[in-house]
Motif scaffolding. Sequence first.
Motif, PDB file in Angstrom:
ATOM      1  N   PRO A   1       9.279  -3.330  11.245  1.00  0.00           N
ATOM      2  CA  PRO A   1      10.717  -3.354  10.936  1.00  0.00           C
ATOM      3  C   PRO A   1      11.070  -4.070   9.639  1.00  0.00           C
ATOM      4  CG  PRO A   1      10.213  -5.060  12.520  1.00  0.00           C
ATOM      5  CD  PRO A   1       8.932  -4.316  12.290  1.00  0.00           C
ATOM      6  N   THR A   2      10.483  -3.668   8.553  1.00  0.00           N
ATOM      7  CA  THR A   2      10.890  -4.137   7.233  1.00  0.00           C
ATOM      8  C   THR A   2      10.921  -2.922   6.321  1.00  0.00           C
ATOM      9  OG1 THR A   2      10.335  -5.609   5.393  1.00  0.00           O
ATOM     10  CG2 THR A   2       8.504  -4.808   6.723  1.00  0.00           C
ATOM     11  N   PHE A   3      11.971  -2.771   5.520  1.00  0.00           N
ATOM     12  CA  PHE A   3      12.287  -1.474   4.933  1.00  0.00           C
ATOM     13  C   PHE A   3      12.190  -1.398   3.417  1.00  0.00           C
ATOM     14  CE2 PHE A   3      14.127  -1.416   9.105  1.00  0.00           C
ATOM     15  CZ  PHE A   3      14.045  -0.098   9.532  1.00  0.00           C
ATOM     16  N   GLY A   4      11.739  -2.469   2.775  1.00  0.00           N
ATOM     17  CA  GLY A   4      11.663  -2.436   1.320  1.00  0.00           C
ATOM     18  C   GLY A   4      10.753  -1.352   0.793  1.00  0.00           C
ATOM     19  N   ALA A   5       9.627  -1.137   1.484  1.00  0.00           N
ATOM     20  CA  ALA A   5       8.670  -0.124   1.027  1.00  0.00           C
ATOM     21  C   ALA A   5       9.218   1.275   1.145  1.00  0.00           C
ATOM     22  CB  ALA A   5       7.362  -0.243   1.820  1.00  0.00           C
ATOM     23  N   MET A   6      10.105   1.501   2.116  1.00  0.00           N
ATOM     24  CA  MET A   6      10.672   2.833   2.260  1.00  0.00           C
ATOM     25  C   MET A   6      11.501   3.188   1.022  1.00  0.00           C
ATOM     26  SD  MET A   6       9.531   3.982   5.115  1.00  0.00           S
ATOM     27  CE  MET A   6       8.084   3.147   4.501  1.00  0.00           C
ATOM     28  N   ALA A   7      12.330   2.238   0.594  1.00  0.00           N
ATOM     29  CA  ALA A   7      13.169   2.499  -0.572  1.00  0.00           C
ATOM     30  C   ALA A   7      12.340   2.609  -1.843  1.00  0.00           C
ATOM     31  CB  ALA A   7      14.213   1.393  -0.717  1.00  0.00           C
ATOM     32  N   LEU A   8      11.447   1.654  -2.057  1.00  0.00           N
ATOM     33  CA  LEU A   8      10.726   1.619  -3.327  1.00  0.00           C
ATOM     34  C   LEU A   8       9.608   2.650  -3.413  1.00  0.00           C
ATOM     35  CD1 LEU A   8      10.633  -2.165  -4.264  1.00  0.00           C
ATOM     36  CD2 LEU A   8      12.339  -0.406  -4.750  1.00  0.00           C
ATOM     37  N   SER A   9       9.068   3.088  -2.274  1.00  0.00           N
ATOM     38  CA  SER A   9       8.114   4.199  -2.343  1.00  0.00           C
ATOM     39  C   SER A   9       8.825   5.482  -2.747  1.00  0.00           C
ATOM     40  CB  SER A   9       7.392   4.398  -1.006  1.00  0.00           C
ATOM     41  OG  SER A   9       8.281   4.887  -0.011  1.00  0.00           O
TER      42      SER A   9
ATOM     43  N   ALA B   1       0.816  -1.210   0.000  1.00  0.00           N
ATOM     44  CA  ALA B   1       0.000   0.000   0.000  1.00  0.00           C
ATOM     45  C   ALA B   1       0.849   1.260   0.000  1.00  0.00           C
ATOM     46  CB  ALA B   1      -0.944  -0.002   1.205  1.00  0.00           C
ATOM     47  N   VAL B   2       1.950   1.240   0.760  1.00  0.00           N
ATOM     48  CA  VAL B   2       2.796   2.436   0.851  1.00  0.00           C
ATOM     49  C   VAL B   2       3.498   2.714  -0.476  1.00  0.00           C
ATOM     50  CG1 VAL B   2       4.931   3.301   1.896  1.00  0.00           C
ATOM     51  CG2 VAL B   2       3.105   2.431   3.340  1.00  0.00           C
ATOM     52  N   VAL B   3       3.928   1.663  -1.161  1.00  0.00           N
ATOM     53  CA  VAL B   3       4.571   1.872  -2.457  1.00  0.00           C
ATOM     54  C   VAL B   3       3.548   2.340  -3.492  1.00  0.00           C
ATOM     55  CG1 VAL B   3       5.776   0.743  -4.365  1.00  0.00           C
ATOM     56  CG2 VAL B   3       6.432   0.238  -2.009  1.00  0.00           C
ATOM     57  N   LYS B   4       2.428   1.651  -3.574  1.00  0.00           N
ATOM     58  CA  LYS B   4       1.417   2.011  -4.568  1.00  0.00           C
ATOM     59  C   LYS B   4       0.811   3.381  -4.293  1.00  0.00           C
ATOM     60  CE  LYS B   4       0.166  -2.791  -5.571  1.00  0.00           C
ATOM     61  NZ  LYS B   4      -0.881  -3.844  -5.444  1.00  0.00           N
ATOM     62  N   GLY B   5       0.762   3.779  -3.017  1.00  0.00           N
ATOM     63  CA  GLY B   5       0.148   5.055  -2.655  1.00  0.00           C
ATOM     64  C   GLY B   5       1.054   6.262  -2.801  1.00  0.00           C
ATOM     65  N   ALA B   6       2.325   6.045  -3.111  1.00  0.00           N
ATOM     66  CA  ALA B   6       3.229   7.177  -3.347  1.00  0.00           C
ATOM     67  C   ALA B   6       2.774   7.891  -4.609  1.00  0.00           C
ATOM     68  CB  ALA B   6       4.661   6.683  -3.492  1.00  0.00           C
ATOM     69  N   SER B   7       2.278   9.121  -4.440  1.00  0.00           N
ATOM     70  CA  SER B   7       1.635   9.801  -5.572  1.00  0.00           C
ATOM     71  C   SER B   7       1.460  11.283  -5.263  1.00  0.00           C
ATOM     72  CB  SER B   7       0.262   9.169  -5.847  1.00  0.00           C
ATOM     73  OG  SER B   7      -0.568   9.270  -4.694  1.00  0.00           O
ATOM     74  N   GLU B   8       0.967  12.013  -6.254  1.00  0.00           N
ATOM     75  CA  GLU B   8       0.634  13.423  -6.049  1.00  0.00           C
ATOM     76  C   GLU B   8      -0.750  13.493  -5.416  1.00  0.00           C
ATOM     77  OE1 GLU B   8       1.103  17.450  -8.672  1.00  0.00           O
ATOM     78  OE2 GLU B   8      -0.410  16.020  -9.390  1.00  0.00           O
ATOM     79  N   ILE B   9      -0.816  13.955  -4.179  1.00  0.00           N
ATOM     80  CA  ILE B   9      -2.089  13.996  -3.457  1.00  0.00           C
ATOM     81  C   ILE B   9      -2.736  15.371  -3.511  1.00  0.00           C
ATOM     82  CG2 ILE B   9      -1.399  12.125  -1.935  1.00  0.00           C
ATOM     83  CD1 ILE B   9      -0.938  14.302   0.237  1.00  0.00           C
ATOM     84  N   ALA B  10      -2.009  16.358  -3.947  1.00  0.00           N
ATOM     85  CA  ALA B  10      -2.510  17.708  -4.209  1.00  0.00           C
ATOM     86  C   ALA B  10      -1.602  18.274  -5.285  1.00  0.00           C
ATOM     87  CB  ALA B  10      -2.471  18.569  -2.947  1.00  0.00           C
ATOM     88  N   PRO B  11      -2.095  19.200  -6.085  1.00  0.00           N
ATOM     89  CA  PRO B  11      -1.244  19.756  -7.140  1.00  0.00           C
ATOM     90  C   PRO B  11       0.082  20.273  -6.570  1.00  0.00           C
ATOM     91  CG  PRO B  11      -3.504  20.434  -7.472  1.00  0.00           C
ATOM     92  CD  PRO B  11      -3.467  19.745  -6.145  1.00  0.00           C
ATOM     93  N   GLY B  12       1.185  19.704  -7.057  1.00  0.00           N
ATOM     94  CA  GLY B  12       2.497  20.133  -6.601  1.00  0.00           C
ATOM     95  C   GLY B  12       3.000  19.447  -5.355  1.00  0.00           C
ATOM     96  N   LEU B  13       2.225  18.519  -4.771  1.00  0.00           N
ATOM     97  CA  LEU B  13       2.645  17.822  -3.545  1.00  0.00           C
ATOM     98  C   LEU B  13       2.566  16.316  -3.740  1.00  0.00           C
ATOM     99  CD1 LEU B  13       3.516  17.880  -0.551  1.00  0.00           C
ATOM    100  CD2 LEU B  13       1.071  17.938   0.054  1.00  0.00           C
TER     101      LEU B  13
END
Length: 341
Positions: free
Chosen positions: A305-313, A275-287
Motif C-alpha cells: 500500500p504505497t503508491f509512488g511507484a505507480m505514478a512515477l512508473s 524496481a517497478v519505476v526503473k523497469g518501466a521500459s519497452e520489453i518487446a518492439p512496440g510494447l
Amino acid sequence: MRGIKAEIKRAPTAIETQTQTTPAFTEPQVLKLKQNVRNPDSLVANAVTPAFDWNTFEFAPIRESTVSRAMTKRYFADLDKYAESDVVIVGAGSAGLSAAYTLGKARPDLKIAIIESNVAVGGGCFLGGQLFSAMVLRKPAHLFLNDLGLEYEDEGDYVVVKHAAYFITTLCSKVLALPNVKLFNATAVEDLLTRKDENGQIRIAGVVTNWTLVTMHHHDQSCMDPNTINANVVLSATGHDGPFGAFCIKRGVEIGAVKKMDGMRGLDMNKAEDAVVKGASEIAPGLVVAGMEVAEHSGSNRMGPTFGAMALSGVKAAEEVLKVFDERKKQNQQCYGGLSA
C-alpha cells in the motif's frame, strides 16, 4: 395602561437575524423571478435563499432519440478517429493514467487512446491499503502531486493524500480534459496486433478490443468477433496477474513477442518501488510496460500500500514511449500503408 395593549418586544431569533441581512424570497420577489433563472445570491449552505424558484422549475424539453443520437454519433466518431492511434494505453489505473497525463501534455500532437476493461477507472487506487482511505506516496513522488495541484500532508520521507480517490479522480479529470486523449472504458483488450520484421522479430502494432461484457461471455456464447486499433506503440499498465491483469505480457509470451513472465515476488516496499519505476521500459518492439505489470514481467517484489511507484512508473513509461516512437512509426509506415489518419 387601560385600553391600550402593551407592545411586547423580544430579541430576534438566529434565523430572523440571518434573514435580515440575507432576506429570503418574499411573495413579490418570487413573482418577479423569471422561470429557471438562477439566483446568483443563493446561500445554499444555510438554505435561506433558494437557487431557483423551485415552484416553477423545469428542465428544457428533449426527445429520447435526441439523447441517443447525441451519445452514439460522438462515440462512433471517436471510434473512427482513434482506430488509428499513435499510442494505445491499456489500463486506466494509477500507472496508466499517469502515463497518459505525461504523454498527453508533452506531445499534444499525438492521438492517445486509453482502453479500460472496467466501467470505473482507477484500478485499486480508490483506496489505500486494506480498504483504508489515506494514500501514502514516498518522495520524490510528491513532485507529481505538485504538478496535479493536489494537497497532501508532508511527513518527511513520505506524503499522505487524505483519500486515494482524491488522487485518482483528480488525475483522471486532468487526463480527460486533454484534447488528444480518449478513454474507452468497459472495453477489453482481447489480443495484440502483430507484425514480423525482416529478421523475424515480432513487433506489437496495436490491440484487439471488444466490449468487456462480450469478452466475459465467449465461453457461453457463439463467436463474437472483436474490433481493432492500430498504434505505433502500446503501453500496457494492466496491473498484476488477474482476470484482465498482466494481459499484454501473458499474451506476449504466448505469441513469442515477450521472452518471459517471471511473476511478482513477495512484498518488499523498498526494493519493489525502485524496481517497478526503473523497469518501466519497452520489453518487446512496440510494447512498453508500467506499474505492477513490470513486477510480473521482471520478477521484482510487490510494494503493497504505497503508491509512488505507480505514478512515477507511468511517467517513466511515457518517456520510454517517446524514445522509441519515431522508430516504431517509421516501421509501421512501411507496412500495410502505415498510419495514415
